[in-house]
Write a protein that holds these residues in place. Structure first.
Motif, PDB file in Angstrom:
ATOM      1  N   UNK A 160     -66.795 -76.766  90.906  1.00  0.00           N
ATOM      2  CA  UNK A 160     -66.532 -76.187  92.222  1.00  0.00           C
ATOM      3  C   UNK A 160     -67.787 -76.201  93.085  1.00  0.00           C
ATOM      4  N   UNK A 161     -68.930 -75.920  92.470  1.00  0.00           N
ATOM      5  CA  UNK A 161     -70.172 -75.812  93.233  1.00  0.00           C
ATOM      6  C   UNK A 161     -70.769 -77.160  93.616  1.00  0.00           C
ATOM      7  N   UNK A 162     -70.650 -78.150  92.728  1.00  0.00           N
ATOM      8  CA  UNK A 162     -71.345 -79.424  92.993  1.00  0.00           C
ATOM      9  C   UNK A 162     -70.382 -80.608  93.134  1.00  0.00           C
ATOM     10  N   UNK A 163     -69.087 -80.347  93.056  1.00  0.00           N
ATOM     11  CA  UNK A 163     -68.119 -81.439  93.119  1.00  0.00           C
ATOM     12  C   UNK A 163     -68.177 -82.226  94.406  1.00  0.00           C
ATOM     13  N   UNK A 164     -68.246 -81.517  95.530  1.00  0.00           N
ATOM     14  CA  UNK A 164     -68.269 -82.198  96.822  1.00  0.00           C
ATOM     15  C   UNK A 164     -69.512 -83.047  97.002  1.00  0.00           C
ATOM     16  N   UNK A 165     -70.663 -82.493  96.629  1.00  0.00           N
ATOM     17  CA  UNK A 165     -71.905 -83.252  96.749  1.00  0.00           C
ATOM     18  C   UNK A 165     -71.936 -84.455  95.827  1.00  0.00           C
ATOM     19  N   UNK A 166     -71.337 -84.314  94.656  1.00  0.00           N
ATOM     20  CA  UNK A 166     -71.292 -85.427  93.708  1.00  0.00           C
ATOM     21  C   UNK A 166     -70.441 -86.573  94.255  1.00  0.00           C
ATOM     22  N   UNK A 167     -69.257 -86.239  94.772  1.00  0.00           N
ATOM     23  CA  UNK A 167     -68.392 -87.273  95.360  1.00  0.00           C
ATOM     24  C   UNK A 167     -69.107 -87.957  96.520  1.00  0.00           C
ATOM     25  N   UNK A 168     -69.750 -87.149  97.369  1.00  0.00           N
ATOM     26  CA  UNK A 168     -70.500 -87.715  98.508  1.00  0.00           C
ATOM     27  C   UNK A 168     -71.566 -88.695  98.045  1.00  0.00           C
ATOM     28  N   UNK A 169     -72.401 -88.281  97.081  1.00  0.00           N
ATOM     29  CA  UNK A 169     -73.499 -89.138  96.633  1.00  0.00           C
ATOM     30  C   UNK A 169     -72.990 -90.421  95.986  1.00  0.00           C
ATOM     31  N   UNK A 170     -71.896 -90.321  95.238  1.00  0.00           N
ATOM     32  CA  UNK A 170     -71.327 -91.525  94.631  1.00  0.00           C
ATOM     33  C   UNK A 170     -70.796 -92.478  95.698  1.00  0.00           C
ATOM     34  N   UNK A 171     -70.212 -91.931  96.759  1.00  0.00           N
ATOM     35  CA  UNK A 171     -69.679 -92.770  97.836  1.00  0.00           C
ATOM     36  C   UNK A 171     -70.784 -93.541  98.554  1.00  0.00           C
ATOM     37  N   UNK A 172     -71.941 -92.909  98.711  1.00  0.00           N
ATOM     38  CA  UNK A 172     -73.023 -93.572  99.460  1.00  0.00           C
ATOM     39  C   UNK A 172     -74.049 -94.231  98.532  1.00  0.00           C
ATOM     40  N   UNK A 209     -71.405 -71.372 102.526  1.00  0.00           N
ATOM     41  CA  UNK A 209     -71.490 -72.597 101.736  1.00  0.00           C
ATOM     42  C   UNK A 209     -70.788 -73.758 102.423  1.00  0.00           C
ATOM     43  N   UNK A 210     -69.609 -73.499 102.956  1.00  0.00           N
ATOM     44  CA  UNK A 210     -68.868 -74.539 103.672  1.00  0.00           C
ATOM     45  C   UNK A 210     -69.693 -75.071 104.830  1.00  0.00           C
ATOM     46  N   UNK A 211     -70.307 -74.164 105.584  1.00  0.00           N
ATOM     47  CA  UNK A 211     -71.112 -74.583 106.732  1.00  0.00           C
ATOM     48  C   UNK A 211     -72.340 -75.366 106.325  1.00  0.00           C
ATOM     49  N   UNK A 212     -73.083 -74.841 105.337  1.00  0.00           N
ATOM     50  CA  UNK A 212     -74.314 -75.491 104.916  1.00  0.00           C
ATOM     51  C   UNK A 212     -74.043 -76.854 104.288  1.00  0.00           C
ATOM     52  N   UNK A 213     -73.034 -76.926 103.425  1.00  0.00           N
ATOM     53  CA  UNK A 213     -72.749 -78.188 102.748  1.00  0.00           C
ATOM     54  C   UNK A 213     -72.196 -79.227 103.712  1.00  0.00           C
ATOM     55  N   UNK A 214     -71.481 -78.767 104.730  1.00  0.00           N
ATOM     56  CA  UNK A 214     -71.013 -79.698 105.768  1.00  0.00           C
ATOM     57  C   UNK A 214     -72.196 -80.365 106.450  1.00  0.00           C
ATOM     58  N   UNK A 215     -73.179 -79.573 106.838  1.00  0.00           N
ATOM     59  CA  UNK A 215     -74.353 -80.117 107.515  1.00  0.00           C
ATOM     60  C   UNK A 215     -75.179 -80.991 106.575  1.00  0.00           C
ATOM     61  N   UNK A 216     -75.298 -80.576 105.320  1.00  0.00           N
ATOM     62  CA  UNK A 216     -76.027 -81.387 104.341  1.00  0.00           C
ATOM     63  C   UNK A 216     -75.400 -82.773 104.193  1.00  0.00           C
ATOM     64  N   UNK A 250     -66.285 -83.753 103.069  1.00  0.00           N
ATOM     65  CA  UNK A 250     -66.192 -84.002 101.629  1.00  0.00           C
ATOM     66  C   UNK A 250     -67.153 -83.094 100.866  1.00  0.00           C
ATOM     67  N   UNK A 251     -68.378 -82.995 101.349  1.00  0.00           N
ATOM     68  CA  UNK A 251     -69.378 -82.165 100.679  1.00  0.00           C
ATOM     69  C   UNK A 251     -68.963 -80.701 100.658  1.00  0.00           C
ATOM     70  N   UNK A 252     -68.385 -80.242 101.771  1.00  0.00           N
ATOM     71  CA  UNK A 252     -68.038 -78.837 101.887  1.00  0.00           C
ATOM     72  C   UNK A 252     -66.742 -78.426 101.217  1.00  0.00           C
ATOM     73  N   UNK A 253     -65.821 -79.374 101.012  1.00  0.00           N
ATOM     74  CA  UNK A 253     -64.478 -78.982 100.573  1.00  0.00           C
ATOM     75  C   UNK A 253     -64.007 -79.579  99.250  1.00  0.00           C
ATOM     76  N   UNK A 254     -64.615 -80.664  98.800  1.00  0.00           N
ATOM     77  CA  UNK A 254     -64.051 -81.343  97.629  1.00  0.00           C
ATOM     78  C   UNK A 254     -64.286 -80.603  96.320  1.00  0.00           C
ATOM     79  N   UNK A 255     -65.285 -79.743  96.262  1.00  0.00           N
ATOM     80  CA  UNK A 255     -65.457 -78.935  95.064  1.00  0.00           C
ATOM     81  C   UNK A 255     -64.263 -78.022  94.847  1.00  0.00           C
ATOM     82  N   UNK A 256     -63.823 -77.390  95.948  1.00  0.00           N
ATOM     83  CA  UNK A 256     -62.638 -76.541  95.880  1.00  0.00           C
ATOM     84  C   UNK A 256     -61.381 -77.330  95.586  1.00  0.00           C
TER      85      UNK A 256
END
Length: 204
Positions: free
Chosen positions: A42-54, A99-106, A127-133
């Motif tokens: 939940x915490x790192x899922x969105x960032x992981x998907x993002x990093x794999x995509x790029x 978290x949603x706001x910060x991860x969106x900007x990240x 994706x970063x902000x919502x895909x973990x959920x």
């Protein structure tokens, strides 16, 4: 270690997302491995998907000891004080919105850094902000909050567009533009929860 205000907010968001995953695991009577896994997902899922995509590897959480520690602490607190944590709905909703706001900007900043088109940058932010959920809900067999009528992804999109507009077309300093966008996302999310705002339902 000196942390900036932005880093503190990111940690609060990470903590809230991890608590969300951990409490979902407890509600489903998962074992301790399931609890830790769902907290991390939940915490790192969105960032992981993002990093794999790029193609950004190793993905961010693999080199971020502080965030990993925050997730483990969140999982332990959720497990030991579950009945109390359940009562902190409003506080956790606030941290979740942060978290949603910060991860969106990240996510948007990651896209900007490698020169992606602005619509793609906004998509990376969402994706970063919502895909973990999203991953949490799918694993738990629940209807994903991302696809319900709640103002969740919509808040991320609105704030992401505002960030790009204020940052690139008005000349506002990046940190100020980022702060404005995060504030807008948090306010939209919390106000929508308070007043039960919902998006229009799609009908066949």
């Amino acid at each position: 270690m000196h942390l900036t205000f932005i880093q503190v907010l990111e940690l609060l968001g990470t903590f809230a997302f991890a608590v969300s995953g951990a409490t979902a695991a407890i509600n489903k009577s998962y074992d301790v491995i399931g609890l830790l896994a769902l907290a991390f997902i939940t915490a790192i899922g969105g960032g992981t998907v993002r990093d794999l995509l790029i193609g950004a590897t190793p993905v961010a959480w693999m080199t971020d000891e502080l965030s990993n520690t925050a997730i483990i602490v969140a999982a332990i607190i959720a497990a030991l004080f579950f009945s109390y944590v359940k009562k902190l709905t409003r506080l956790l909703s606030t941290f979740d919105a942060i978290g949603l706001g910060m991860f969106t900007i990240t996510g948007i900043n990651k896209g900007i850094a490698i020169g992606l088109p602005m619509p793609v940058c906004v998509a990376l932010g969402v994706i970063t902000g919502t895909f973990g959920g999203l991953l949490r809900d799918v694993i738990c067999g629940e209807q994903p909050i991302l696809f319900t009528r709640e103002v969740y992804a919509a808040a991320s999109i609105a704030g992401g567009i505002l960030y790009l507009v204020t940052g690139f077309y008005t000349g506002i300093h990046g940190d100020i533009a980022q702060g404005i966008a995060v504030t807008v996302i948090v306010v939209i999310r919390l106000v929508s929860l308070r007043h039960n705002w919902q998006l229009p339902r799609m009908r066949a």
